[in-house]
Structures are given as structure tokens and as C-alpha cells.
Design a protein around this motif. Sequence first.
Motif, PDB file in Angstrom:
ATOM      1  N   TYR A  95      35.241  33.248  39.481  1.00 29.55           N
ATOM      2  CA  TYR A  95      35.592  33.252  40.901  1.00 29.55           C
ATOM      3  C   TYR A  95      35.948  31.846  41.364  1.00 29.55           C
ATOM      4  CZ  TYR A  95      32.850  37.543  40.469  1.00 29.55           C
ATOM      5  OH  TYR A  95      32.351  38.757  40.057  1.00 29.55           O
ATOM      6  N   LEU A  96      36.733  31.781  42.431  1.00 36.67           N
ATOM      7  CA  LEU A  96      37.007  30.510  43.080  1.00 36.67           C
ATOM      8  C   LEU A  96      36.890  30.736  44.582  1.00 36.67           C
ATOM      9  CD1 LEU A  96      37.804  27.539  42.528  1.00 36.67           C
ATOM     10  CD2 LEU A  96      40.173  28.207  43.047  1.00 36.67           C
ATOM     11  N   GLN A  97      35.814  30.216  45.150  1.00 39.94           N
ATOM     12  CA  GLN A  97      35.635  30.263  46.598  1.00 39.94           C
ATOM     13  C   GLN A  97      36.312  29.042  47.197  1.00 39.94           C
ATOM     14  OE1 GLN A  97      34.095  32.628  48.647  1.00 39.94           O
ATOM     15  NE2 GLN A  97      34.951  31.392  50.301  1.00 39.94           N
ATOM     16  N   MET A  98      37.267  29.282  48.079  1.00 37.58           N
ATOM     17  CA  MET A  98      38.044  28.195  48.666  1.00 37.58           C
ATOM     18  C   MET A  98      37.789  28.160  50.165  1.00 37.58           C
ATOM     19  SD  MET A  98      41.623  28.674  46.565  1.00 37.58           S
ATOM     20  CE  MET A  98      42.000  30.233  47.343  1.00 37.58           C
ATOM     21  N   ASN A  99      37.206  27.077  50.631  1.00 39.21           N
ATOM     22  CA  ASN A  99      36.910  26.894  52.043  1.00 39.21           C
ATOM     23  C   ASN A  99      37.708  25.720  52.602  1.00 39.21           C
ATOM     24  OD1 ASN A  99      34.950  28.948  51.834  1.00 39.21           O
ATOM     25  ND2 ASN A  99      33.350  27.470  51.297  1.00 39.21           N
ATOM     26  N   SER A 100      37.771  25.650  53.914  1.00 37.00           N
ATOM     27  CA  SER A 100      38.473  24.549  54.593  1.00 37.00           C
ATOM     28  C   SER A 100      39.866  24.339  54.003  1.00 37.00           C
ATOM     29  CB  SER A 100      37.651  23.254  54.485  1.00 37.00           C
ATOM     30  OG  SER A 100      36.371  23.424  55.042  1.00 37.00           O
ATOM     31  N   GLY A 155      42.089  25.738  57.553  1.00 40.83           N
ATOM     32  CA  GLY A 155      40.673  25.801  57.879  1.00 40.83           C
ATOM     33  C   GLY A 155      39.995  27.083  57.449  1.00 40.83           C
ATOM     34  N   GLY A 156      40.780  28.048  57.019  1.00 43.17           N
ATOM     35  CA  GLY A 156      40.235  29.331  56.615  1.00 43.17           C
ATOM     36  C   GLY A 156      39.725  29.334  55.183  1.00 43.17           C
ATOM     37  N   SER A 157      39.296  30.510  54.740  1.00 43.95           N
ATOM     38  CA  SER A 157      38.704  30.672  53.409  1.00 43.95           C
ATOM     39  C   SER A 157      39.332  31.849  52.670  1.00 43.95           C
ATOM     40  CB  SER A 157      37.197  30.922  53.526  1.00 43.95           C
ATOM     41  OG  SER A 157      36.537  29.838  54.119  1.00 43.95           O
ATOM     42  N   LEU A 158      39.320  31.732  51.358  1.00 43.71           N
ATOM     43  CA  LEU A 158      39.720  32.820  50.470  1.00 43.71           C
ATOM     44  C   LEU A 158      38.843  32.782  49.241  1.00 43.71           C
ATOM     45  CD1 LEU A 158      43.648  32.817  50.350  1.00 43.71           C
ATOM     46  CD2 LEU A 158      42.190  34.615  51.302  1.00 43.71           C
ATOM     47  N   ARG A 159      38.652  33.941  48.623  1.00 47.38           N
ATOM     48  CA  ARG A 159      37.917  34.003  47.363  1.00 47.38           C
ATOM     49  C   ARG A 159      38.798  34.674  46.319  1.00 47.38           C
ATOM     50  NH1 ARG A 159      32.936  37.669  45.263  1.00 47.38           N
ATOM     51  NH2 ARG A 159      31.785  36.087  44.070  1.00 47.38           N
ATOM     52  N   LEU A 160      39.087  33.926  45.268  1.00 43.53           N
ATOM     53  CA  LEU A 160      39.856  34.459  44.153  1.00 43.53           C
ATOM     54  C   LEU A 160      38.908  34.987  43.075  1.00 43.53           C
ATOM     55  CD1 LEU A 160      42.575  31.673  43.714  1.00 43.53           C
ATOM     56  CD2 LEU A 160      42.564  33.641  45.268  1.00 43.53           C
ATOM     57  N   SER A 161      39.345  36.032  42.407  1.00 45.24           N
ATOM     58  CA  SER A 161      38.608  36.587  41.279  1.00 45.24           C
ATOM     59  C   SER A 161      39.540  36.703  40.088  1.00 45.24           C
ATOM     60  CB  SER A 161      38.058  37.972  41.613  1.00 45.24           C
ATOM     61  OG  SER A 161      37.185  37.939  42.702  1.00 45.24           O
ATOM     62  N   CYS A 162      38.972  36.612  38.891  1.00 53.01           N
ATOM     63  CA  CYS A 162      39.754  36.790  37.672  1.00 53.01           C
ATOM     64  C   CYS A 162      38.867  37.507  36.662  1.00 53.01           C
ATOM     65  CB  CYS A 162      40.218  35.454  37.132  1.00 53.01           C
ATOM     66  SG  CYS A 162      40.959  35.559  35.486  1.00 53.01           S
ATOM     67  N   ALA A 163      39.288  38.684  36.268  1.00 57.52           N
ATOM     68  CA  ALA A 163      38.517  39.483  35.325  1.00 57.52           C
ATOM     69  C   ALA A 163      39.225  39.529  33.979  1.00 57.52           C
ATOM     70  CB  ALA A 163      38.341  40.901  35.863  1.00 57.52           C
ATOM     71  N   ALA A 164      38.473  39.225  32.942  1.00 56.01           N
ATOM     72  CA  ALA A 164      38.991  39.306  31.580  1.00 56.01           C
ATOM     73  C   ALA A 164      38.613  40.653  30.984  1.00 56.01           C
ATOM     74  CB  ALA A 164      38.424  38.180  30.732  1.00 56.01           C
ATOM     75  N   SER A 165      39.567  41.277  30.291  1.00 55.46           N
ATOM     76  CA  SER A 165      39.307  42.573  29.675  1.00 55.46           C
ATOM     77  C   SER A 165      39.976  42.632  28.314  1.00 55.46           C
ATOM     78  CB  SER A 165      39.820  43.701  30.570  1.00 55.46           C
ATOM     79  OG  SER A 165      41.220  43.608  30.738  1.00 55.46           O
ATOM     80  N   GLY A 166      39.534  43.599  27.524  1.00 56.30           N
ATOM     81  CA  GLY A 166      40.089  43.760  26.189  1.00 56.30           C
ATOM     82  C   GLY A 166      39.046  43.454  25.137  1.00 56.30           C
ATOM     83  N   ARG A 167      39.544  43.056  23.958  1.00 60.73           N
ATOM     84  CA  ARG A 167      38.648  42.781  22.849  1.00 60.73           C
ATOM     85  C   ARG A 167      38.094  41.367  23.017  1.00 60.73           C
ATOM     86  NH1 ARG A 167      40.110  43.109  16.372  1.00 60.73           N
ATOM     87  NH2 ARG A 167      38.054  42.502  15.607  1.00 60.73           N
ATOM     88  N   ILE A 168      36.876  41.265  23.526  1.00 65.62           N
ATOM     89  CA  ILE A 168      36.258  39.973  23.822  1.00 65.62           C
ATOM     90  C   ILE A 168      34.917  39.886  23.124  1.00 65.62           C
ATOM     91  CG2 ILE A 168      35.307  38.505  25.624  1.00 65.62           C
ATOM     92  CD1 ILE A 168      37.369  39.780  27.539  1.00 65.62           C
ATOM     93  N   PHE A 169      34.762  38.828  22.323  1.00 64.29           N
ATOM     94  CA  PHE A 169      33.464  38.560  21.688  1.00 64.29           C
ATOM     95  C   PHE A 169      32.630  37.676  22.607  1.00 64.29           C
ATOM     96  CE2 PHE A 169      30.426  38.175  18.422  1.00 64.29           C
ATOM     97  CZ  PHE A 169      30.117  36.847  18.215  1.00 64.29           C
ATOM     98  N   SER A 170      33.228  36.588  23.069  1.00 64.35           N
ATOM     99  CA  SER A 170      32.595  35.731  24.069  1.00 64.35           C
ATOM    100  C   SER A 170      33.662  34.853  24.715  1.00 64.35           C
ATOM    101  CB  SER A 170      31.496  34.857  23.469  1.00 64.35           C
ATOM    102  OG  SER A 170      32.049  33.883  22.600  1.00 64.35           O
TER     103      SER A 170
END
Length: 120
Positions: free
Chosen positions: A79-84, A15-30
Amino acid sequence: QVQLVESGGGLVQPGGSLRLSCAASGRIFSINNMNWYRQGPGKQRELVATITRGGITNYADSVKGRFTISRDNAKNTVYLQMNSLKPEDTAVYYCNADIYQRAGFLTNYWGQGTQVTVSS
């Protein structure tokens, strides 16, 4: 080189919640599509949610109405917001993205994964 680094996993009660994050770094054009996958104990890796660069989203039936994927293109972050949360959501969650390091050269990248455990 490009790296995807996830954060935000942990132990949560049903029943709880978590928020995952994922950051991309390095040589990125798009970055095109950004995705979250998960792999539960003894299960195959499955696609959980997808978001296009323009913000169009798609979800696995098992998480619809409970999870929300979003992204910040300026920060190259998804991001991934996870509820319930349910015990069956227990898995290693992986970030995945289609990244152009320069025009015309698209490569798919994976993060190292973050553990989410739903248990009382």
C-alpha cells in the motif's frame, strides 16, 4: 506467471489524500522488496518508497513525512498512503516487486500503473 495489479488512483485536490494498493497474484513462493515508483509528465521514472519483507521502509526526500508505505505479506499486497498531496505529485504510480516463484529464482515485476492527478 505473476501479475501486479494497482488500484486507488484518481483525481484529488491539493492537500487531499489517496491510498494506492497493489496486489501480487500467480505463482509466488515469496516476495522480497516491494516498491512504488512514479513517472510525472515529461519526467523520468523515480523511486518513491521501498519496503522490505521485514517492514523496513525508505522514502524519496520529496515524499518523506507525507507518504507511508506498508504491506500485508499474507495478502501479497503493498500500500501507499499519500497525504498532503501536491500538484507535483501528479504522475502515473507503478508498483514493483522482487518475487521468488520458487527458491533461488528471483524476478522483478512491474504493475501496469495507476494515474494520480492532484489539481484544483
